[in-house]
Design a protein around this motif. Sequence first.
Motif, short mmCIF file in Angstrom:
data_model
loop_
_atom_site.label_atom_id
_atom_site.label_comp_id
_atom_site.label_asym_id
_atom_site.label_seq_id
_atom_site.Cartn_x
_atom_site.Cartn_y
_atom_site.Cartn_z
N GLN A 109 0.85 -1.18 0.00
CA GLN A 109 0.00 0.00 0.00
C GLN A 109 0.89 1.24 0.00
O GLN A 109 1.38 1.68 1.05
CB GLN A 109 -0.93 0.01 1.22
CG GLN A 109 -1.96 -1.11 1.22
CD GLN A 109 -1.39 -2.45 1.64
OE1 GLN A 109 -0.60 -2.52 2.58
NE2 GLN A 109 -1.77 -3.50 0.94
N PRO A 110 1.13 1.81 -1.18
CA PRO A 110 2.02 2.98 -1.25
C PRO A 110 1.30 4.25 -0.74
O PRO A 110 0.11 4.44 -0.99
CB PRO A 110 2.34 3.09 -2.74
CG PRO A 110 1.14 2.48 -3.42
CD PRO A 110 0.65 1.41 -2.50
N LYS A 111 2.05 5.10 -0.04
CA LYS A 111 1.49 6.35 0.46
C LYS A 111 2.62 7.32 0.75
O LYS A 111 3.63 6.96 1.37
CB LYS A 111 0.67 6.11 1.72
CG LYS A 111 -0.02 7.35 2.26
CD LYS A 111 -0.83 7.03 3.51
CE LYS A 111 -1.54 8.28 4.02
NZ LYS A 111 -2.33 7.99 5.27
N VAL A 112 2.45 8.56 0.30
CA VAL A 112 3.43 9.60 0.59
C VAL A 112 2.69 10.78 1.19
O VAL A 112 1.56 11.10 0.78
CB VAL A 112 4.21 10.00 -0.69
CG1 VAL A 112 3.29 10.64 -1.71
CG2 VAL A 112 5.36 10.96 -0.35
N ALA A 113 3.30 11.42 2.17
CA ALA A 113 2.70 12.58 2.83
C ALA A 113 3.68 13.75 2.77
O ALA A 113 4.91 13.56 2.83
CB ALA A 113 2.35 12.24 4.27
N VAL A 114 3.13 14.98 2.63
CA VAL A 114 3.98 16.18 2.59
C VAL A 114 3.47 17.20 3.61
O VAL A 114 2.27 17.25 3.91
CB VAL A 114 3.99 16.81 1.19
CG1 VAL A 114 4.61 15.87 0.17
CG2 VAL A 114 2.59 17.23 0.74
N THR A 115 4.39 17.97 4.14
CA THR A 115 4.04 19.12 5.00
C THR A 115 4.84 20.32 4.52
O THR A 115 5.96 20.18 4.00
CB THR A 115 4.37 18.84 6.47
OG1 THR A 115 5.76 18.57 6.61
CG2 THR A 115 3.55 17.67 7.02
N LYS A 116 4.21 21.49 4.70
CA LYS A 116 4.86 22.74 4.29
C LYS A 116 4.54 23.80 5.34
O LYS A 116 3.37 24.02 5.68
CB LYS A 116 4.35 23.17 2.93
CG LYS A 116 4.89 24.49 2.43
CD LYS A 116 4.26 24.85 1.10
CE LYS A 116 4.75 26.19 0.62
NZ LYS A 116 4.11 26.59 -0.66
N THR A 117 5.57 24.41 5.87
CA THR A 117 5.38 25.48 6.86
C THR A 117 6.13 26.74 6.41
O THR A 117 7.03 26.66 5.57
CB THR A 117 5.90 25.04 8.25
OG1 THR A 117 7.29 24.74 8.15
CG2 THR A 117 5.13 23.81 8.75
N GLY A 118 5.74 27.87 7.00
CA GLY A 118 6.39 29.16 6.69
C GLY A 118 5.75 30.26 7.51
O GLY A 118 4.82 30.03 8.30
N GLU A 119 6.29 31.49 7.36
CA GLU A 119 5.74 32.61 8.11
C GLU A 119 4.27 32.80 7.74
O GLU A 119 3.88 32.64 6.58
CB GLU A 119 6.51 33.89 7.80
CG GLU A 119 7.88 33.97 8.48
CD GLU A 119 8.96 33.25 7.70
OE1 GLU A 119 10.14 33.31 8.08
OE2 GLU A 119 8.62 32.58 6.67
N THR A 120 3.49 33.21 8.74
CA THR A 120 2.05 33.38 8.52
C THR A 120 1.69 34.80 8.07
O THR A 120 0.55 35.05 7.68
CB THR A 120 1.28 33.04 9.80
OG1 THR A 120 1.72 33.89 10.87
CG2 THR A 120 1.47 31.57 10.16
N SER A 121 2.69 35.75 8.12
CA SER A 121 2.41 37.13 7.67
C SER A 121 3.69 37.73 7.08
O SER A 121 4.80 37.27 7.36
CB SER A 121 1.91 38.00 8.84
OG SER A 121 2.91 38.10 9.87
#
Length: 506
Positions: free
Chosen positions: A415-427
Amino acid sequence: MRKHHGDEQGRGVEMSKQRVLSALIAFVLMFFFVGPAAIAVHDDGLFELDGNASASAAPGDDWSQVHAGTSAAIATSFITDGTDPTDTTYLHTGGSKDISDFSDCVRTTTDEAPDKDEIMHAFAAAYNGAGGHLVLYFGLDRFDASGDSQVGFWFAKDNVAINGANVTGHHHVGDVLILSDFVNGGAVPVVRVFQWVGSGGSDGSINEITPSGDADCGSAGAGDARCAIVNSDTVNAPWSFEDKSGSNDFLAGEFYEGGVDLTALGLSDNCFSTFIAETRTSQATDARLKDVAMGSFPLCKVSVAKTGDTKSKVGDPVHYTVTITNSGAVTLYKQSIVDDILGNLTDGSNAHVTSDNCGSSLASGASCTIHLTYTVQKGDPDPLVNTVDIVYNNHSNLEGTEVSDSDSHSTNLFQPKVAVTKTGETSGKVGDTIHYLFTVTNQSSSDSPDLIMDSIIDSLIGDLAGDAPAACDTLAPGDSCTFEVDRVVQANDPDPLPNTFTVHYH
């Protein structure tokens, strides 16, 4: 009394008619009673039945070549049986008889055989003779020759073996038994051929094919369908042998060999798997058996191997290869090839079959292959196991003896699965630098192959392949990679400033 020439002539014509009719009847009787033309088993050029085991300049093989594996036989068996304590293949109790099923025999490790009935080695070989005749040769050597002995040889269709205290396997109609009695002080054998019929035979479960009588190969005439011979003098033993007296040669009466032309005897259903040599308590067909030696005799044998992809997933194809091999000695005919998931593989409309070179028959030593493809369905079990069963027959009309085999293949469904997250300044404002942190994680099942990156794109920044580290190129299950990318806010950027991070792996 006056003679009438016409009457005499009439009687002459009538007598002539009678002679013609008698000759015709004799011809018809001869036609119906003469079976297939016999090959003389003792001088057919296939094998030396000359009372010794060593090859000579005479045409044909001998047991020394069978033992060395250099014979021209289509099937062979060579069994080392030995003597007590190394020999533990004895039978006892009243059920251990030729007229009983193999499963009724009871094994014992106790030495039940007198020295003269102790089998040291047993051997058999099959040949295709002239005119398509199937000819069997068989023999044994024994520990001591001091006295008469009764021996037997089974050619059985089932796989017969000793398993613990029991004998596994069963008789099938058509099994052949050859009984030979060492009479005249162990010199001149008598050869009797029987066939297993189950019931109603000359001796109940077995039926005699040939009449009893002397059949010494040394004096047999042309066209003999069966004969045997015992060494009358000391002859060389071409394998490791030691008799009761310590001799490493076969003393007179210690070596026995014989041959039977099954085709000449009208026996055609001969898909044998096992060869058995035995010694017996007497000449009677219901005599209890003593020492036995069993070995494989693959006259008819077919095998199947199924291979394929070891991993797959829902929606992907699995590729299979089915290889069928005729490892026996005679041509076999295809009866059925069925896969428990892919269906009837002999059906020309089966969409799973991508190629197939398995014809209606398979020659001895030949192989054929079937290539298959199956698309994994949602709900298929994990692992995906399927089995192919094959049945071949030794008769082209498929009414002979069946031989079969099966093989399974297992494919892990990952069962293949990849997850991504992306963060950065909010303003931020125009001219500010926004620091983005990207993380990619392989969340596939543990049996999944490594994921290999195809693309990594941000909808605002663009292609990130040059920014992502090498660790992102290939990710094992559970692994992750992280990297940062900076971007300066532009005057024409929308507010708020959305962007999406997308990866594709395979």
